[in-house]
Design a protein around this motif. Sequence first.
Motif, PDB file in Angstrom:
ATOM      1  N   THR A  15      -7.256  -4.160  -4.307  1.00 32.39           N
ATOM      2  CA  THR A  15      -7.557  -4.963  -3.131  1.00 32.39           C
ATOM      3  C   THR A  15      -8.857  -5.708  -3.381  1.00 32.39           C
ATOM      4  O   THR A  15      -9.491  -5.554  -4.429  1.00 32.39           O
ATOM      5  N   GLU A  56       0.819  -1.213   0.000  1.00 32.31           N
ATOM      6  CA  GLU A  56       0.000   0.000   0.000  1.00 32.31           C
ATOM      7  C   GLU A  56       0.849   1.258   0.000  1.00 32.31           C
ATOM      8  O   GLU A  56       0.470   2.282  -0.573  1.00 32.31           O
ATOM      9  N   VAL A  99      -7.686   3.494  -7.125  1.00 36.92           N
ATOM     10  CA  VAL A  99      -7.492   2.984  -5.770  1.00 36.92           C
ATOM     11  C   VAL A  99      -6.432   1.888  -5.778  1.00 36.92           C
ATOM     12  O   VAL A  99      -6.153   1.276  -6.809  1.00 36.92           O
ATOM     13  N   VAL A 100      -5.849   1.648  -4.614  1.00 37.20           N
ATOM     14  CA  VAL A 100      -4.885   0.557  -4.474  1.00 37.20           C
ATOM     15  C   VAL A 100      -5.622  -0.764  -4.674  1.00 37.20           C
ATOM     16  O   VAL A 100      -6.660  -0.994  -4.044  1.00 37.20           O
ATOM     17  N   ARG A 139     -13.109  -2.150  -1.962  1.00 32.49           N
ATOM     18  CA  ARG A 139     -12.744  -0.729  -2.022  1.00 32.49           C
ATOM     19  C   ARG A 139     -12.675  -0.138  -0.626  1.00 32.49           C
ATOM     20  O   ARG A 139     -11.797   0.653  -0.316  1.00 32.49           O
ATOM     21  N   ALA A 140     -13.607  -0.493   0.233  1.00 34.83           N
ATOM     22  CA  ALA A 140     -13.647  -0.005   1.607  1.00 34.83           C
ATOM     23  C   ALA A 140     -14.718  -0.799   2.349  1.00 34.83           C
ATOM     24  O   ALA A 140     -15.170  -1.841   1.878  1.00 34.83           O
ATOM     25  N   ARG A 186      -3.341   8.252  -6.975  1.00 35.64           N
ATOM     26  CA  ARG A 186      -4.237   7.962  -5.852  1.00 35.64           C
ATOM     27  C   ARG A 186      -5.554   8.728  -5.934  1.00 35.64           C
ATOM     28  O   ARG A 186      -6.564   8.303  -5.387  1.00 35.64           O
ATOM     29  N   ASP A 187      -5.549   9.866  -6.619  1.00 37.09           N
ATOM     30  CA  ASP A 187      -6.780  10.655  -6.723  1.00 37.09           C
ATOM     31  C   ASP A 187      -7.759  10.062  -7.741  1.00 37.09           C
ATOM     32  O   ASP A 187      -8.924  10.468  -7.785  1.00 37.09           O
ATOM     33  N   PRO A 207     -16.206  11.568  -0.698  1.00 39.82           N
ATOM     34  CA  PRO A 207     -14.779  11.233  -0.854  1.00 39.82           C
ATOM     35  C   PRO A 207     -13.878  12.408  -0.535  1.00 39.82           C
ATOM     36  O   PRO A 207     -14.242  13.574  -0.741  1.00 39.82           O
ATOM     37  N   TYR A 238     -19.519   2.307   1.937  1.00 42.00           N
ATOM     38  CA  TYR A 238     -18.559   3.410   1.860  1.00 42.00           C
ATOM     39  C   TYR A 238     -18.980   4.465   0.844  1.00 42.00           C
ATOM     40  O   TYR A 238     -18.576   5.620   0.936  1.00 42.00           O
ATOM     41  N   TRP A 239     -19.807   4.079  -0.142  1.00 41.89           N
ATOM     42  CA  TRP A 239     -20.149   4.983  -1.237  1.00 41.89           C
ATOM     43  C   TRP A 239     -21.049   6.144  -0.797  1.00 41.89           C
ATOM     44  O   TRP A 239     -21.213   7.096  -1.551  1.00 41.89           O
TER      45      TRP A 239
END
Length: 204
Positions: free
Chosen positions: A184, A168, A181-182, A187-188, A177-178, A197, A192-193
């Motif tokens: 995975t 990460e 996303v990394v 997403r979260a 990064r903007d 943001p 999270y949506w």
Amino acid sequence: MKQRPVVVDERSSNQPTSEPPGAFSASRRKLMLLAGASFALTSIPHWLQQASAQNLTPAVPPAGANNQQQTDFMALSALLTATPKLNPRTGARIYSALSTQAIEFEKQAAALWQYSRDHKIEDVDNLASAIASDSALTLVLHRIISAWYLGVVGDGGVTGGAKVIAFEQALMFDQVRDAVVVPTYCRAAPGYWVTQPAVLKARV
């Protein structure tokens, strides 16, 4: 008038049952939970396990390394990556891994840093051009930049000597990064949506 045959329902027989209908034993539930946990652990990719282990393992400086060497390496890394604030733990792991990979790395890294100070070079492009004729210093420069951006030291090859340092925190993700996303599995957290943001400023 014919009589309809009698259908015997096996479920209504007088045979004793070990469990009442609809019951689910606690022991069977535990076995299913253990099986599910074992499957989840074995399904985690090896690279993710290795990255997690690296993040949990404290950094071990190479033998003979002192605080000044670490300080100089972090300053050199900041110059080469144009990133003034680097993670010191990640830097210690990169320095240790590179020192283990190449016997002369510590001396060459110190020579590269000293060269940039003697010639007052504060830009990686100018430094790369200045040492272009020195293959050893050029290789060290590329190895340091690669380790910070990829989070991996070494290229594997036949011997499989590649070592995961960070995932990460790898600098390659900072550049996008903007917008990206990394990578995975999620997403979260769920839902999270609905959260606004965070706004990140692009680095010029």
